[in-house]
Motif scaffolding. Structure first.
Motif, PDB file in Angstrom:
ATOM      1  N   TYR C 189       6.476 -69.757 -39.447  1.00  0.00           N
ATOM      2  CA  TYR C 189       4.957 -69.600 -39.505  1.00  0.00           C
ATOM      3  C   TYR C 189       4.926 -67.969 -39.525  1.00  0.00           C
ATOM      4  O   TYR C 189       4.051 -67.569 -40.495  1.00  0.00           O
ATOM      5  N   LYS C 193       3.416 -66.042 -42.742  1.00  0.00           N
ATOM      6  CA  LYS C 193       2.190 -65.313 -42.526  1.00  0.00           C
ATOM      7  C   LYS C 193       2.387 -64.134 -42.977  1.00  0.00           C
ATOM      8  O   LYS C 193       1.433 -63.233 -43.642  1.00  0.00           O
ATOM      9  N   TYR C 197       0.010 -62.503 -46.042  1.00  0.00           N
ATOM     10  CA  TYR C 197      -0.742 -61.154 -46.078  1.00  0.00           C
ATOM     11  C   TYR C 197      -0.372 -60.264 -46.990  1.00  0.00           C
ATOM     12  O   TYR C 197      -1.274 -59.669 -47.475  1.00  0.00           O
ATOM     13  N   PRO C 264      -8.917 -54.791 -39.350  1.00  0.00           N
ATOM     14  CA  PRO C 264      -8.695 -55.893 -38.624  1.00  0.00           C
ATOM     15  C   PRO C 264      -7.554 -56.667 -39.365  1.00  0.00           C
ATOM     16  O   PRO C 264      -7.632 -57.898 -39.452  1.00  0.00           O
ATOM     17  N   HIS C 266      -4.409 -56.772 -38.801  1.00  0.00           N
ATOM     18  CA  HIS C 266      -3.191 -56.641 -38.285  1.00  0.00           C
ATOM     19  C   HIS C 266      -2.582 -58.160 -37.797  1.00  0.00           C
ATOM     20  O   HIS C 266      -1.169 -57.826 -37.375  1.00  0.00           O
ATOM     21  N   THR C 267      -3.271 -58.871 -37.870  1.00  0.00           N
ATOM     22  CA  THR C 267      -2.610 -60.124 -36.953  1.00  0.00           C
ATOM     23  C   THR C 267      -1.251 -60.782 -37.365  1.00  0.00           C
ATOM     24  O   THR C 267      -0.824 -61.435 -36.717  1.00  0.00           O
ATOM     25  N   ASN C 271       3.119 -61.712 -34.761  1.00  0.00           N
ATOM     26  CA  ASN C 271       3.732 -62.924 -34.743  1.00  0.00           C
ATOM     27  C   ASN C 271       5.198 -62.341 -35.547  1.00  0.00           C
ATOM     28  O   ASN C 271       6.214 -62.827 -35.035  1.00  0.00           O
ATOM     29  N   TYR C 325      -8.405 -50.956 -29.727  1.00  0.00           N
ATOM     30  CA  TYR C 325      -7.979 -52.343 -29.657  1.00  0.00           C
ATOM     31  C   TYR C 325      -6.613 -52.823 -29.277  1.00  0.00           C
ATOM     32  O   TYR C 325      -6.257 -53.683 -28.653  1.00  0.00           O
ATOM     33  N   LEU C 329      -5.085 -54.859 -26.292  1.00  0.00           N
ATOM     34  CA  LEU C 329      -4.411 -56.328 -26.537  1.00  0.00           C
ATOM     35  C   LEU C 329      -3.115 -56.065 -25.692  1.00  0.00           C
ATOM     36  O   LEU C 329      -2.556 -56.870 -25.247  1.00  0.00           O
ATOM     37  N   VAL C 331      -2.306 -54.288 -23.376  1.00  0.00           N
ATOM     38  CA  VAL C 331      -2.367 -54.757 -21.700  1.00  0.00           C
ATOM     39  C   VAL C 331      -2.437 -56.086 -21.379  1.00  0.00           C
ATOM     40  O   VAL C 331      -1.884 -56.513 -20.308  1.00  0.00           O
ATOM     41  N   GLY C 332      -2.969 -56.952 -22.286  1.00  0.00           N
ATOM     42  CA  GLY C 332      -3.061 -58.097 -22.224  1.00  0.00           C
ATOM     43  C   GLY C 332      -2.064 -59.131 -22.200  1.00  0.00           C
ATOM     44  O   GLY C 332      -2.139 -60.414 -22.296  1.00  0.00           O
ATOM     45  N   GLN C 333      -0.939 -58.725 -22.883  1.00  0.00           N
ATOM     46  CA  GLN C 333       0.144 -59.511 -23.163  1.00  0.00           C
ATOM     47  C   GLN C 333       0.876 -60.057 -22.263  1.00  0.00           C
ATOM     48  O   GLN C 333       1.154 -59.522 -21.294  1.00  0.00           O
ATOM     49  N   TYR C 342       1.482 -54.755 -30.426  1.00  0.00           N
ATOM     50  CA  TYR C 342       0.498 -54.302 -30.328  1.00  0.00           C
ATOM     51  C   TYR C 342       0.369 -52.661 -30.084  1.00  0.00           C
ATOM     52  O   TYR C 342      -0.600 -52.145 -30.449  1.00  0.00           O
TER      53      TYR C 342
END
Lengths: 99, 631, 543
Positions: C189, C193, C197, C264, C266-267, C271, C325, C329, C331-333, C342
């Motif tokens: 995946y 991706k 992209y 935006p 970057h997603t 991955n 941002y 993010l 911090v939240g991983q 991130y």
């Protein structure tokens, strides 16, 4: 004899060949029908060549025959090897590439 | 001679590199190597100091350019040192106290298997702190500024296996980072205003800049100072920082690093002098912190945290003095120096007590130690007398001067500041007397540890007591020496400038008032703690006491206002990233996939049907051609 | 005409072919030969790159050591190479990182027993794994170097796109195989991706490349040569209508912003970096992504100066969003590698911000940032990879107390983290500060917001260190080995470079400054003058 009659014959042969390709399942029959269509176009080419008085059509007809002969060699070999492995000459059974 | 200046920094830096990279081979003598590096730096400092003494005041500041650091079009920053009266004062304090604390740590950390690394970190701290005070531009100062932050982070978290130590270290670094944002922005402002970040360049051009620009720079510098010097509102890390080994608390979180904010403001005096509003902000921060720290110090039962509150409060005095402008700069630095002596001495004393009491920090479990630890008692006692401003000792001279300067500010402001500093003096006397009584006097309240062993308090080894004795001498005599014949004033005046101000009260009256406040504080503490037995478990206490025990709810505030919304925001963004942004893209992919799987049905795999579609296509083409012709 | 630049690209390309062609090996000795061959090739490449950088004269022409060979004459396409200061440092970065990545991935492509117990060395794919992995790395290196050196827009486009192919196989084909089918699914995946992209970006760029050619051809400038185009634009011989220029700019920029990546878009990065091996993740973030930011500087600004100025504020806003941002993010991983990914997104925000602030400090800083981010993130990520390979888990929660059992590993991990949070004295500080100061002098508000990114950087870096390395030793961590000699050989040069470039970045700034000046003059921008400049040279007499 009116050369247009040859064209009618070519059209008739082509139609027979085409309907055979569309209707029949047996690979050999399909193959013969394709040959029929090729020969129909050959007939048309020769006729037009005669009508217009130059040799281009006849030359192309020769090309077609050579290509058809080569195609028969490869095609029959494939059909035979498929028949050996799958014991069937039906084109509908060979659908390995279908997703 | 000037080529010695880089060596000041290089000696401890080399020590740090050797100790941290050297491996196990250095375990046996690494601590002495580290101490030697610190002592070497101190000797260099002394040599430079005496050579400076030999020159006239105008000739004293010297520069030593080493190499070009960040050369970019329009932006230049060099690795270049400036040694003047102000920085040499700091150099002597840092390397002097630093060497003593290295020596002390040899004994204190004797049983720690990672002692070599501890000395490596201490050396790293010395190098960074010296870089901070020797830099001749703000960007290089920034390197030292964060370098001491790093050393502080490593040393607070030295016992990393304790989660509380690791958390405290991270908290200290993060709060300091907020202050660093201030310093960054201040440097950027200087660059956009003056195109230059050297001290000389900025100060030389400061008078051309508008007041608002200077105020902005001043406020940003103040933010930086608040972070490093644990001033309100960025003070919350200092109490937790006491998780580090006690020598660290003495060196970094009492004597040197936390005073870097005072250095920054004094050094940037040329900017603050032209920005009165920024000065007012500095004074307010100092005044609030001096009370804040003192109140917290009164409520803590942990001896180190009580001393940490006291440090906060004393630095509040210094910041306040620095905010007074030329009236106060010299006294801010003077108090900084004397505080360096007595507070380092107090912390080392506390460390000595803890060493004897099996690392117990709760003062309610001490008591009656004066007989068993005589040297500690005497040195700690002298430090105590110095900090409360007992006449003749160091603290008396420096603190008294700050109180005078506060009154000399003039007007209502002067009266308010004077009153605050006086109240501070009284509270200081109260909480220090409390520490003294709880620790050394009264009956024994020793508690067995978890395995039931009773503590056996004993005096510490000579490597530990020697530094304490030296620092006690400093606590007694440093103030008098500096104040004698205003020698320190004359020494620093060419750098910081000085004005007397106009005090509404004569200095005798101020001194008498200070004495009265101090005596009131001592008396009150004696009345509360000295006359009746101290309970082992703390009484519930008033609302204020309970709040003060929780650092006046600072952490609760930070938690509610910053931490919780912050982590909620992070969690929300993680959700948004995977479900929003990625969801959009994945949704697009799914739509296309859906359409194509419908279209795929047409590809049924039968040759005949493809042939039929070819025929159909041909028919359409032929029909179209014929139609187009006929039209 | 020297052949140095061609050699610099040709050596790794030939090395890739050679490595792929080496006899397949299920034996350790054969794999060893493969690895040593690849490593030698990358070392030779490094030597050539260093030689090219040494031959480059900072004060001379913008592009030096130029070479040009006609390729598709009817469209004015040529194989032209040339190096400027910015390209030189990035080629050096690539050449330095590739051998290190190889050394770090030494055992990542060894055949390993599959979860069902059968060794995959029985299959053709299994036997050629090692050859394939190292050949792909060399192929990426060759393509990246061509991209950094190309002075022909079409040539650049071809290699910009072509490097997706080896990267796709590196991401999709080589991860830790312990994870089983679910991990393989995630990996494929991620690879798809990544490919989609970047292909989308590349297609938009292709349209813009053709558009540029058509416009140039209409005005008699039928060429893809970058220098001819930029000088024609500067001289007014080639006039692009503003609307068309903006459209073309967006076409180029979109491709670069996907690759860089800019919020935006970057997603794909978390991955791709999360699922691939640590070495591949380093190639993605430290090398391949740099082509995107590099191309913004060289192509967007050089070819479309007015459009660049027009869009600069909008891009700055996006990049500052990316900074905050990405950091939040991170911090939240819960996953170490995704956290680093991130963090990289946040750093790319800084780089793009520095480029489009259009000040010499910002752009010099951005170029240095590309190098410094490459080195420091490589150190952080590779040590994280060593850590993960020991425990077999990417989750932060599975670690704790590592510093007690593996102090050197913990120490280097901390240095990597400190470099990421831009500690002064380490290389990233210099570049980050230059970017901030350069941005602040033109756009103060954006500069101030971005400055708060440094607090968040400290938060994620230190929280990661605290959760994994400190505290009591956890069960799975007990008995963990410290860094081995090979791993030390990977980390030491990176740490040394991080410190050296933090203390003495002058060798790099000397290379970069003239190229930045030239870029700024292309967009007709000068630095904002200080409000009250200090008279005379810096560091005069004591006041």
């Amino acid at each position: 004899m009116n050369p247009v009659n040859y064209l009618y014959l070519a059209a008739l042969l082509f139609t027979i060949g085409a309907s055979g390709v569309l209707i029949r399942r047996n690979a050999i029959v399909l193959f013969m029908c394709v040959e029929l269509m090729l020969n129909a176009s050959n007939l048309a080419l020769v006729t037009f060549s005669r009508l217009h008085g130059n040799l281009d059509g006849q030359i192309i007809a020769f090309f077609t025959m050579v290509v058809a002969a080569a195609e028969v060699v490869v095609g029959l070999a494939i059909i035979v090897s498929i028949f050996r492995t799958r014991h069937s000459a039906s084109v509908d059974d060979s659908n390995l590439m279908k997703l | 001679m000037n080529s010695l200046i880089p060596l000041l920094v290089a000696a401890p830096l080399a020590g740090a590199a050797l100790l941290l990279l050297g491996g196990r081979a250095l375990d046996r003598f690494g601590h002495w190597l580290g101490t030697f590096a610190a002592a070497l730096s101190f000797v260099f400092g002394l040599v430079l100091f005496f050579s400076m003494l030999g020159r006239s005041a105008a000739q004293r500041p010297v520069q030593e350019h080493l190499f070009s650091w960040v050369p970019v079009n329009g932006f230049q920053a060099d690795v270049s040192f400036q040694l003047d009266q102000l920085s040499v004062t700091f150099v002597l304090l840092i390397t002097g106290v630093g060497t003593l604390i290295h020596l002390y740590s040899v004994g204190y950390m004797a049983h720690d298997e990672r002692r070599r690394r501890f000395f490596g970190y201490l050396n790293l701290f010395l190098a960074a702190m010296l870089l901070l005070v020797l830099a001749d531009n703000y960007l290089l100062l920034y390197v030292g500024w964060e370098g001491v932050g790093l050393a502080s982070y490593l040393l607070i978290g030295f016992w990393q296996h304790k989660p509380s130590a690791a958390t405290a270290a991270k908290k200290a670094f993060l709060v300091n980072r907020v202050g660093d944002v201030g310093l960054s922005i201040a440097i950027m402002l200087m660059f956009t205003d003056f195109g230059n970040v050297t001290f000389n360049g900025v100060f030389g051009a400061a008078d051309q800049a508008s007041k608002s620009q200077l105020t902005a720079i001043g406020l940003m510098l103040l933010l930086a100072a608040c972070g490093k010097s644990a001033q309100v509102p960025l003070q919350s890390w200092l109490g937790d920082a006491m998780e580090g080994p006690t020598p660290v608390s003495a060196l970094i979180h009492a004597a040197t690093m936390v005073t870097a904010g005072v250095y920054l403001i004094t050094r940037s005096g040329a900017i603050f002098n032209l920005a009165p509003q920024a000065q007012t902000a500095v004074v307010c921060v100092g005044a609030v912190t001096l009370l804040f720290g003192a109140i917290v110090g009164c409520a803590k039962d942990d001896i180190k945290k009580a001393l940490a509150g006291s440090t906060m409060s004393q630095i509040g005095y210094m910041i306040l003095a620095a905010g007074l402008g030329p009236i106060g700069y010299v006294f801010a630095i003077m108090h900084l120096v004397t505080h360096g002596f007595f507070k380092a001495g107090l912390f080392l004393g506390a460390g000595s007590v803890m060493h004897g009491m099996d690392d117990e920090v709760n003062m309610r479990h001490y008591g009656g130690l004066r007989k068993l630890m005589p040297i500690t008692f005497v040195t700690f006692g002298l430090g105590y007398l110095a900090i409360i401003g007992f006449p003749g000792l160091s603290g008396f001279f420096s603190k008294d001067k700050i109180i005078e300067a506060a009154f000399a500010k003039g007007g209502t402001e002067g009266w308010i500041l004077g009153a605050v500093t006086l109240i501070g003096a009284a509270v200081t006397a109260f909480y220090m007397t409390r520490v003294m009584i709880l620790t050394f006097f009264g009956e024994k309240r020793w508690q067995p540890d978890a395995e039931g062993h009773q503590p056996h308090p004993h005096e510490s080894p000579a490597t530990m007591t020697t530094p304490m004795i030296v620092l006690a001498f400093g606590s007694v005599f440093a103030g008098g020496l500096l104040a004698f014949n205003s020698s320190f004033l004359k020494w620093l005046e060419p750098i910081t400038g000085h004005s007397e101000g106009n005090s509404p009260l004569s200095s005798t009256v101020v001194t008498l008032l200070t004495m009265a406040c101090m005596l009131a504080g001592v008396g009150l503490a004696y009345a509360v703690y000295g006359r009746s037995p101290v309970p082992v478990t703390p009484p519930v206490g008033s609302v204020l006491t309970r709040a003060a025990r929780r650092d006046l709810l600072q952490d609760d505030f930070n938690h509610a206002v910053l931490v919780r919304p912050g982590s909620a925001l992070a969690a929300a963004l993680v959700y948004f990233d995977s479900k929003g942004l990625d969801g959009f893209v994945n949704g697009l992919a799914a739509t296309i996939g859906g359409i194509s799987s419908r279209l795929r049905r047409v590809q049924n795999g039968y040759v005949r049907s493809y042939a039929l579609s070819m025929f159909g296509g041909t028919l359409v083409l032929v029909a179209t051609t014929l139609l187009m012709r006929s039209v | 005409m020297s052949y140095l630049l061609t050699a610099t690209c040709a050596v790794p390309a030939a090395g890739a072919v050679l490595t792929a062609a080496l006899p397949a090996g299920s034996t350790e000795a054969r794999r060893r030969t493969t690895k040593l061959t690849a490593l030698t090739v990358s070392a030779v490449t490094l030597a050539l790159a260093a030689l090219a950088a040494a031959r480059f004269k900072p004060g001379g022409a913008r592009y030096q050591l130029t070479e040009s060979y006609s390729w598709i004459r009817s469209f004015g396409i040529s194989f032209s190479l040339g190096v400027d200061g910015i390209g030189a440092v990035l080629v050096l970065l690539t050449a330095v990182l590739v051998p290190i990545v190889m050394l770090a991935s030494w055992h990542d492509a060894d055949p390993a027993p599959a979860p069902d117990g059968t060794s995959d060395s029985a299959t053709f794919e299994g036997r050629r794994r090692t050859q394939g992995f190292f050949a792909l790395i060399l192929a990426v290196e060759a393509m990246v170097i061509v991209s950094f050196l190309a002075t022909d827009v079409f040539l650049f486009y071809v290699f910009f796109e072509a490097m997706l192919i080896p990267m796709y196989f590196l991401i999709g084909g080589f991860g830790d195989r312990a994870g089983g089918p679910e991990a393989a699914r995630q990996r494929s995946y991620a690879a798809v991706k990544f490919l989609l992209y970047n292909l989308l970006g590349g297609l938009v760029m292709l349209a813009a490349v053709i558009g540029l050619y058509v416009i140039a051809q209409q005005q008699g400038q039928a060429t893809f040569d970058l220098q001819s185009l930029t000088s024609a634009i500067a001289d007014g011989k080639l006039v692009i209508d503003p609307t068309a220029e903006r459209a073309l700019f967006l076409g180029f920029f979109f491709a670069f912003a996907v690759k860089a990546p800019l919020w935006p878009l970057h997603t794909w990065l978390p991955n791709a970096m999360g699922e691939s091996t640590a070495g591949t993740a380093v190639l993605i973030t430290a090398v391949v992504d740099k082509v995107g930011t590099f191309a913004m500087l060289r192509f967007c600004l050089g070819l479309f100066p007015d459009a660049s100025k027009f869009f600069a504020p909008a891009i700055l806003v996006l990049s500052v969003i990316g900074i905050i941002y990405g950091a939040l993010l991170a911090v939240g991983q819960k996953d170490i590698k995704r956290l680093i990914a991130y963090a990289s997104i946040s750093h790319f925000g800084f780089i793009i911000m520095g480029i489009f602030a259009m000040t010499s400090q910002g752009q010099s800083g951005a170029t240095l940032y590309m190098v410094n981010h490459g080195i420091s993130t490589a150190a952080w990520l590779l040590v994280a990879g060593f850590l993960i390979s020991r425990r077999g888990s990417r989750l932060i929660a599975d670690y704790g107390g590592v510093q007690k059992v593996a102090p050197v590993l913990a120490g280097t991990f901390l240095i990597g983290g400190l470099a990421t949070l831009s500690l002064p004295g380490l290389a990233p500080f210099v570049s980050e500060f230059l970017v901030l100061v350069g941005t602040f002098s033109r756009y103060p508000v954006i500069g101030v917001i971005a400055t708060f990114g440094i607090v968040l950087a400290a938060l994620y870096a230190l929280v990661l260190y605290q959760r994994t390395m400190t505290g009591p030793v956890r069960d799975g961590v007990r008995g963990m080995a410290d860094l081995k000699v090979r791993e030390l050989a990977v980390v030491t040069p990176l740490v040394a470079l991080t410190i050296f470039l933090g203390v003495y970045p002058k060798p790099l700034t000397d290379l970069v400054n003239p190229a930045v000046n030239d870029t700024l003059s292309q967009v007709h921008r000068t630095d904002p003058a200080p409000a009250h400049p200090v008279a005379g040279p810096a560091g005069g007499e004591q006041k």
